[in-house]
Design a protein around this motif. Structure first.
Motif, PDB file in Angstrom:
ATOM      1  N   PHE A  53       0.826  -1.210   0.000  1.00  0.00           N
ATOM      2  CA  PHE A  53       0.000   0.000   0.000  1.00  0.00           C
ATOM      3  C   PHE A  53       0.852   1.248   0.000  1.00  0.00           C
ATOM      4  N   GLN A  54       0.432   2.217  -0.803  1.00  0.00           N
ATOM      5  CA  GLN A  54       0.969   3.557  -0.664  1.00  0.00           C
ATOM      6  C   GLN A  54       0.111   4.238   0.397  1.00  0.00           C
ATOM      7  N   VAL A  55       0.741   4.881   1.364  1.00  0.00           N
ATOM      8  CA  VAL A  55       0.032   5.490   2.489  1.00  0.00           C
ATOM      9  C   VAL A  55       0.311   6.986   2.499  1.00  0.00           C
ATOM     10  N   TRP A  56      -0.766   7.777   2.523  1.00  0.00           N
ATOM     11  CA  TRP A  56      -0.651   9.216   2.619  1.00  0.00           C
ATOM     12  C   TRP A  56      -1.187   9.666   3.967  1.00  0.00           C
ATOM     13  N   THR A  57      -0.399  10.470   4.663  1.00  0.00           N
ATOM     14  CA  THR A  57      -0.865  11.124   5.879  1.00  0.00           C
ATOM     15  C   THR A  57      -1.296  12.522   5.465  1.00  0.00           C
ATOM     16  N   VAL A  58      -2.540  12.863   5.828  1.00  0.00           N
ATOM     17  CA  VAL A  58      -3.117  14.126   5.356  1.00  0.00           C
ATOM     18  C   VAL A  58      -3.686  14.921   6.532  1.00  0.00           C
ATOM     19  N   LYS A  59      -3.918  16.195   6.279  1.00  0.00           N
ATOM     20  CA  LYS A  59      -4.504  17.066   7.302  1.00  0.00           C
ATOM     21  C   LYS A  59      -5.978  16.722   7.511  1.00  0.00           C
ATOM     22  N   ARG A  60      -6.387  16.752   8.757  1.00  0.00           N
ATOM     23  CA  ARG A  60      -7.766  16.408   9.113  1.00  0.00           C
ATOM     24  C   ARG A  60      -8.776  17.290   8.393  1.00  0.00           C
ATOM     25  N   GLU A  61      -8.517  18.568   8.320  1.00  0.00           N
ATOM     26  CA  GLU A  61      -9.502  19.485   7.735  1.00  0.00           C
ATOM     27  C   GLU A  61      -9.688  19.294   6.226  1.00  0.00           C
ATOM     28  N   LYS A  62      -8.834  18.516   5.597  1.00  0.00           N
ATOM     29  CA  LYS A  62      -8.936  18.278   4.151  1.00  0.00           C
ATOM     30  C   LYS A  62      -9.368  16.864   3.793  1.00  0.00           C
ATOM     31  N   ILE A  63      -9.583  15.994   4.772  1.00  0.00           N
ATOM     32  CA  ILE A  63      -9.820  14.580   4.480  1.00  0.00           C
ATOM     33  C   ILE A  63     -11.058  14.355   3.617  1.00  0.00           C
ATOM     34  N   VAL A  64     -12.139  15.045   3.898  1.00  0.00           N
ATOM     35  CA  VAL A  64     -13.359  14.843   3.107  1.00  0.00           C
ATOM     36  C   VAL A  64     -13.134  15.293   1.669  1.00  0.00           C
ATOM     37  N   GLU A  65     -12.511  16.426   1.505  1.00  0.00           N
ATOM     38  CA  GLU A  65     -12.229  16.949   0.166  1.00  0.00           C
ATOM     39  C   GLU A  65     -11.299  16.005  -0.616  1.00  0.00           C
ATOM     40  N   ILE A  66     -10.306  15.459   0.059  1.00  0.00           N
ATOM     41  CA  ILE A  66      -9.368  14.533  -0.589  1.00  0.00           C
ATOM     42  C   ILE A  66     -10.087  13.253  -1.002  1.00  0.00           C
ATOM     43  N   ILE A  67     -10.876  12.692  -0.106  1.00  0.00           N
ATOM     44  CA  ILE A  67     -11.597  11.454  -0.435  1.00  0.00           C
ATOM     45  C   ILE A  67     -12.608  11.699  -1.553  1.00  0.00           C
ATOM     46  N   GLN A  68     -13.280  12.838  -1.529  1.00  0.00           N
ATOM     47  CA  GLN A  68     -14.217  13.177  -2.603  1.00  0.00           C
ATOM     48  C   GLN A  68     -13.485  13.264  -3.943  1.00  0.00           C
ATOM     49  N   PHE A  69     -12.308  13.880  -3.946  1.00  0.00           N
ATOM     50  CA  PHE A  69     -11.497  13.983  -5.160  1.00  0.00           C
ATOM     51  C   PHE A  69     -11.079  12.598  -5.667  1.00  0.00           C
ATOM     52  N   LEU A  70     -10.599  11.750  -4.747  1.00  0.00           N
ATOM     53  CA  LEU A  70     -10.183  10.394  -5.130  1.00  0.00           C
ATOM     54  C   LEU A  70     -11.350   9.590  -5.694  1.00  0.00           C
ATOM     55  N   TYR A  71     -12.533   9.841  -5.201  1.00  0.00           N
ATOM     56  CA  TYR A  71     -13.743   9.153  -5.659  1.00  0.00           C
ATOM     57  C   TYR A  71     -14.158   9.637  -7.055  1.00  0.00           C
ATOM     58  N   GLU A  72     -14.160  10.954  -7.258  1.00  0.00           N
ATOM     59  CA  GLU A  72     -14.730  11.555  -8.476  1.00  0.00           C
ATOM     60  C   GLU A  72     -13.765  11.656  -9.652  1.00  0.00           C
ATOM     61  N   ASP A  73     -12.457  11.757  -9.390  1.00  0.00           N
ATOM     62  CA  ASP A  73     -11.505  11.954 -10.475  1.00  0.00           C
ATOM     63  C   ASP A  73     -11.577  10.791 -11.471  1.00  0.00           C
ATOM     64  N   ALA A  74     -11.712  11.112 -12.748  1.00  0.00           N
ATOM     65  CA  ALA A  74     -11.912  10.096 -13.785  1.00  0.00           C
ATOM     66  C   ALA A  74     -10.738   9.123 -13.897  1.00  0.00           C
ATOM     67  N   PRO A  95     -14.469  14.815  10.628  1.00  0.00           N
ATOM     68  CA  PRO A  95     -15.658  14.975   9.781  1.00  0.00           C
ATOM     69  C   PRO A  95     -16.106  13.620   9.243  1.00  0.00           C
ATOM     70  N   THR A  96     -17.399  13.463   9.054  1.00  0.00           N
ATOM     71  CA  THR A  96     -17.919  12.214   8.499  1.00  0.00           C
ATOM     72  C   THR A  96     -17.676  12.151   6.993  1.00  0.00           C
ATOM     73  N   ILE A  97     -17.550  10.940   6.486  1.00  0.00           N
ATOM     74  CA  ILE A  97     -17.483  10.748   5.032  1.00  0.00           C
ATOM     75  C   ILE A  97     -18.708   9.973   4.548  1.00  0.00           C
ATOM     76  N   THR A  98     -19.760   9.899   5.378  1.00  0.00           N
ATOM     77  CA  THR A  98     -20.966   9.167   4.973  1.00  0.00           C
ATOM     78  C   THR A  98     -21.637   9.734   3.723  1.00  0.00           C
ATOM     79  N   PRO A  99     -21.535  11.035   3.408  1.00  0.00           N
ATOM     80  CA  PRO A  99     -22.116  11.482   2.139  1.00  0.00           C
ATOM     81  C   PRO A  99     -21.405  10.903   0.909  1.00  0.00           C
ATOM     82  N   ILE A 100     -20.151  10.488   1.060  1.00  0.00           N
ATOM     83  CA  ILE A 100     -19.398   9.911  -0.051  1.00  0.00           C
ATOM     84  C   ILE A 100     -19.579   8.389  -0.077  1.00  0.00           C
ATOM     85  N   PHE A 101     -19.394   7.773   1.074  1.00  0.00           N
ATOM     86  CA  PHE A 101     -19.517   6.323   1.206  1.00  0.00           C
ATOM     87  C   PHE A 101     -20.553   5.999   2.275  1.00  0.00           C
TER      88      PHE A 101
END
Length: 173
Positions: A29-50, A103-109
């Motif tokens: 696994f590649q593992v990224w440590t990210v800032k808490r305040e950006k986690i939802v935005e990052i996961i949304q990007f990973l989900y939506e990016d073509a 923050p929750t990620i339930t709107p994404i998953f």
């Protein structure tokens, strides 16, 4: 174009820059440590990016690491999977035990619903915006969080077993 760790790293760096605190390879696994305040935005990007399409949340869990510095004693780990490419990555967010808000990620998953409830139940992590954050396995009036490493794994009255048999340093010794 094949999905690679380098492609993911480039896209995350371009889009989020200093929100990516570190990256490392752990096993396969590649593992990224990210800032808490950006986690939802990052996961949304990973989900939506073509090109990325990480549209399956394999797991999400809480982790307690009391040996870490005070600002990194708690962690939430997300494991995402791109099913068509069979490519998996991990994201980690570290925070202080005294500030267990995420923050929750339930709107994404939608599957994050139960995973976040489990992390709340066992670690006391409060997922802001969660639609029904309540305990699922422990009693509602239970005031402690049993997966915190302050609690011994074995009965202290037994002499034939102790926490060292579970990969922990013995508590109270």
């Amino acid at each position: 174009m094949a999905l690679t760790n380098e492609l993911v790293a480039d896209k995350l760096a371009d889009k989020f820059g200093d929100a990516i605190l570190s990256t490392e390879q752990q096993y396969d696994f590649q593992v990224w440590t990210v800032k808490r305040e950006k986690i939802v935005e990052i996961i949304q990007f990973l989900y939506e990016d073509a090109a990325l399409q990480y549209q399956f949340l394999t797991t999400m869990c809480g982790i307690h690491i009391p040996a870490n510095t005070a600002d990194k004693q708690m962690c939430v780990m997300y494991q995402l999977h791109n099913l068509p490419e069979n490519h998996r990555i991990r994201l980690k967010v570290y925070f202080a035990e005294a500030d267990r808000n995420m923050p929750t990620i339930t709107p994404i998953f939608r599957t994050a619903n139960w995973m976040e409830r489990e992390a709340y139940d066992f670690y006391g992590i409060i997922f802001k915006g969660h639609p029904n954050l309540k305990k699922i396995l422990n009693m509602e009036d239970q005031e402690f969080f049993p997966m915190m490493k302050y609690f011994p794994l074995e009965d202290g009255t037994r002499e034939d077993k102790d926490d060292t048999m579970f990969g922990r340093k013995a508590l109270n010794k």
